[in-house]
Motif scaffolding. Structure first.
Motif, mmCIF file in Angstrom:
data_model
loop_
_atom_site.group_PDB
_atom_site.id
_atom_site.type_symbol
_atom_site.label_atom_id
_atom_site.label_comp_id
_atom_site.label_asym_id
_atom_site.label_seq_id
_atom_site.Cartn_x
_atom_site.Cartn_y
_atom_site.Cartn_z
ATOM 1 N N ILE A 4 0.851 -1.187 0.000
ATOM 2 C CA ILE A 4 0.000 0.000 0.000
ATOM 3 C C ILE A 4 0.883 1.232 0.000
ATOM 4 O O ILE A 4 1.860 1.315 0.761
ATOM 5 C CB ILE A 4 -0.925 0.026 1.225
ATOM 6 C CG1 ILE A 4 -1.921 -1.134 1.168
ATOM 7 C CG2 ILE A 4 -1.675 1.361 1.323
ATOM 8 C CD1 ILE A 4 -2.800 -1.243 2.407
ATOM 9 N N ILE A 6 0.679 5.335 0.585
ATOM 10 C CA ILE A 6 -0.074 6.507 1.039
ATOM 11 C C ILE A 6 0.596 7.720 0.397
ATOM 12 O O ILE A 6 1.704 8.097 0.762
ATOM 13 C CB ILE A 6 -0.056 6.621 2.583
ATOM 14 C CG1 ILE A 6 -0.599 5.341 3.210
ATOM 15 C CG2 ILE A 6 -0.860 7.829 3.026
ATOM 16 C CD1 ILE A 6 -2.021 5.011 2.828
ATOM 17 N N VAL A 28 -3.895 2.643 8.671
ATOM 18 C CA VAL A 28 -3.786 1.721 7.540
ATOM 19 C C VAL A 28 -2.984 0.484 7.943
ATOM 20 O O VAL A 28 -3.356 -0.652 7.620
ATOM 21 C CB VAL A 28 -3.128 2.417 6.331
ATOM 22 C CG1 VAL A 28 -2.769 1.403 5.247
ATOM 23 C CG2 VAL A 28 -4.060 3.485 5.768
ATOM 24 N N TYR A 77 -1.779 -1.139 -3.913
ATOM 25 C CA TYR A 77 -2.932 -0.267 -3.698
ATOM 26 C C TYR A 77 -2.413 1.124 -3.328
ATOM 27 O O TYR A 77 -1.595 1.257 -2.422
ATOM 28 C CB TYR A 77 -3.820 -0.805 -2.584
ATOM 29 C CG TYR A 77 -4.296 -2.218 -2.834
ATOM 30 C CD1 TYR A 77 -5.373 -2.473 -3.662
ATOM 31 C CD2 TYR A 77 -3.630 -3.306 -2.260
ATOM 32 C CE1 TYR A 77 -5.799 -3.770 -3.907
ATOM 33 C CE2 TYR A 77 -4.038 -4.602 -2.504
ATOM 34 C CZ TYR A 77 -5.133 -4.829 -3.330
ATOM 35 O OH TYR A 77 -5.540 -6.120 -3.589
ATOM 36 N N GLN A 79 -3.452 4.901 -2.113
ATOM 37 C CA GLN A 79 -4.481 5.802 -1.613
ATOM 38 C C GLN A 79 -3.944 7.221 -1.618
ATOM 39 O O GLN A 79 -3.071 7.574 -0.827
ATOM 40 C CB GLN A 79 -4.939 5.436 -0.202
ATOM 41 C CG GLN A 79 -6.022 6.365 0.341
ATOM 42 C CD GLN A 79 -7.203 6.504 -0.607
ATOM 43 O OE1 GLN A 79 -7.786 5.508 -1.025
ATOM 44 N NE2 GLN A 79 -7.574 7.724 -0.942
ATOM 45 N N TYR A 89 -2.190 14.559 -8.764
ATOM 46 C CA TYR A 89 -2.843 13.249 -8.731
ATOM 47 C C TYR A 89 -2.854 12.614 -10.118
ATOM 48 O O TYR A 89 -2.573 11.421 -10.270
ATOM 49 C CB TYR A 89 -4.267 13.419 -8.201
ATOM 50 C CG TYR A 89 -5.167 12.223 -8.402
ATOM 51 C CD1 TYR A 89 -5.166 11.172 -7.493
ATOM 52 C CD2 TYR A 89 -6.024 12.140 -9.495
ATOM 53 C CE1 TYR A 89 -6.000 10.070 -7.675
ATOM 54 C CE2 TYR A 89 -6.847 11.052 -9.686
ATOM 55 C CZ TYR A 89 -6.833 10.015 -8.775
ATOM 56 O OH TYR A 89 -7.640 8.935 -8.966
ATOM 57 N N GLY A 113 -7.151 4.385 -5.068
ATOM 58 C CA GLY A 113 -8.336 4.853 -4.373
ATOM 59 C C GLY A 113 -8.712 6.266 -4.797
ATOM 60 O O GLY A 113 -7.957 6.966 -5.463
ATOM 61 N N LYS A 114 -9.899 6.691 -4.391
ATOM 62 C CA LYS A 114 -10.410 8.009 -4.773
ATOM 63 C C LYS A 114 -9.822 9.113 -3.900
ATOM 64 O O LYS A 114 -9.557 8.898 -2.714
ATOM 65 C CB LYS A 114 -11.932 8.059 -4.623
ATOM 66 C CG LYS A 114 -12.705 7.057 -5.456
ATOM 67 C CD LYS A 114 -14.200 7.318 -5.338
ATOM 68 C CE LYS A 114 -14.687 7.206 -3.900
ATOM 69 N NZ LYS A 114 -16.140 7.458 -3.774
ATOM 70 N N PHE A 255 -10.853 8.600 4.061
ATOM 71 C CA PHE A 255 -9.760 8.100 3.224
ATOM 72 C C PHE A 255 -9.603 6.584 3.390
ATOM 73 O O PHE A 255 -9.365 5.868 2.413
ATOM 74 C CB PHE A 255 -8.451 8.805 3.572
ATOM 75 C CG PHE A 255 -8.319 10.174 2.977
ATOM 76 C CD1 PHE A 255 -8.279 10.346 1.604
ATOM 77 C CD2 PHE A 255 -8.241 11.295 3.786
ATOM 78 C CE1 PHE A 255 -8.149 11.610 1.044
ATOM 79 C CE2 PHE A 255 -8.114 12.563 3.240
ATOM 80 C CZ PHE A 255 -8.067 12.725 1.867
ATOM 81 N N HIS A 258 -12.195 4.942 1.306
ATOM 82 C CA HIS A 258 -11.849 4.927 -0.116
ATOM 83 C C HIS A 258 -10.803 3.854 -0.418
ATOM 84 O O HIS A 258 -10.876 3.185 -1.452
ATOM 85 C CB HIS A 258 -11.339 6.302 -0.541
ATOM 86 C CG HIS A 258 -12.421 7.331 -0.625
ATOM 87 N ND1 HIS A 258 -12.191 8.615 -1.076
ATOM 88 C CD2 HIS A 258 -13.744 7.275 -0.329
ATOM 89 C CE1 HIS A 258 -13.328 9.305 -1.046
ATOM 90 N NE2 HIS A 258 -14.267 8.503 -0.587
ATOM 91 N N LEU A 259 -9.836 3.692 0.482
ATOM 92 C CA LEU A 259 -8.845 2.631 0.306
ATOM 93 C C LEU A 259 -9.522 1.266 0.370
ATOM 94 O O LEU A 259 -9.230 0.385 -0.450
ATOM 95 C CB LEU A 259 -7.763 2.735 1.378
ATOM 96 C CG LEU A 259 -6.729 1.604 1.428
ATOM 97 C CD1 LEU A 259 -5.972 1.497 0.109
ATOM 98 C CD2 LEU A 259 -5.754 1.808 2.592
ATOM 99 N N ALA A 262 -11.188 0.433 -2.849
ATOM 100 C CA ALA A 262 -10.235 0.033 -3.882
ATOM 101 C C ALA A 262 -9.791 -1.409 -3.691
ATOM 102 O O ALA A 262 -9.679 -2.175 -4.659
ATOM 103 C CB ALA A 262 -9.031 0.967 -3.876
#
Length: 293
Positions: A4, A6, A28, A77, A79, A89, A113-114, A255, A258-259, A262
């Motif tokens: 992941i 961040i 997370v 992933y 985020q 972004y 993620g968004k 957040f 959103h993660l 995803a």
């Protein structure tokens, strides 16, 4: 293996980063203890400044993706800890696609993620705008009683911040006015709304994820052009909320949500591919057996 990332624009203010991005990272790691978690700054200039100033190393997006590849991590992933899908972004998304499709790397899947403000709540989708407004109001709580709330955004993504204002006006937060420092809605337009609300007291809340000293000086410093000074000139009693949105636990949880979306969407796609491949494999075995007999 899974990892992941961040990803935030970054900041040179270490304490502000730790109380916002750092807390999100800790949450997370707790939720996804079986995955490698890394922090990246999307601004290369801030990566260099941070590493010149502090012993705690910060990596760029490219550096972490290369590290993940060396570790054998093939599912990533990402985020973004960003308010909107801004230029930074979009650049990160392009980089991610290059890593996914490059023959030099072994990534089989990269899911992103968004940003915070993405979904309008149409059909069965969550309303990110109302959820964000609700999270802000719940966090400021009694500090906002009988006050107008002014949300200050430092950016040029005018459509998202205009949408946030519309969501507030249509009932999500009727005592909230939104303005941006570099676009629409303007500070003058926000003042017009505040005047209609009829409150003498105003609470200014930064729509910024990291509450840097520079930001707080712009909002409430002794300079003549601070937001505090400009509002005081108009006769308002002004309070400044001295935190970035990243320190708001309700926003942090958005957040994480959103993660989680995803991760779940990625899992569903993987399972769907597996189910579609399985009948084909079974059929192939039957054909081979038939040929042998």
């Amino acid at each position: 293996m899974k990892g992941i990332i961040i990803a935030s624009f970054g900041s040179i203010y270490k304490e502000a980063v730790n109380t916002s991005i750092g807390v999100i990272e800790s949450k997370v790691r707790t939720l996804y203890s079986n995955m490698e978690v890394r922090r990246v700054f999307l601004s290369d200039a801030l990566v260099d400044k941070w590493n010149d100033k502090y012993d705690e190393h910060i990596s760029s997006f490219t550096e972490v993706m290369q590290e993940f590849n060396r570790m054998g991590i093939d599912e990533v992933y990402i985020q973004p800890i960003t308010l909107v899908a801004d230029q930074c972004y979009q650049q990160m998304r392009k980089q991610a696609l290059k890593f996914l499709h490059s023959s030099e790397y072994g990534f089989t899947q990269i899911s992103i993620g968004k940003p915070l403000l993405t979904s309008l709540g149409i059909k069965n989708y969550a309303d990110d705008y109302e959820a964000t407004l609700d999270g802000i109001l719940r966090h400021v709580n009694t500090k906002a009683l009988n006050k107008s709330i002014i949300l200050m955004a430092n950016g040029q993504n005018q459509l998202e911040f205009s949408t946030l204002q519309l969501k507030a006006m249509y009932g999500a937060a009727p005592n909230v006015a939104v303005f941006t420092t570099n676009g629409f809605p303007t500070f003058k337009q926000a003042l017009t709304l505040v005047d209609r609300m009829g409150h003498q007291d105003v609470l200014v809340v930064p729509l910024a994820l990291i509450g840097s000293a520079h930001l707080m000086d712009y909002l409430g410093g002794e300079r003549s052009d601070s937001i505090y000074a400009l509002l005081a000139e108009e006769g308002y009693n002004v309070d400044i909320w001295n935190e970035g949105l990243g320190e708001n636990p309700y926003v942090q949880d958005l957040f994480l949500k959103h993660l989680g979306q995803a991760v779940r969407m990625s899992d569903r796609k993987r399972n769907s591919r597996t189910e579609s491949v399985q009948p084909m494999m079974t059929s192939s075995r039957m054909e081979v057996q038939s040929m042998i007999s």
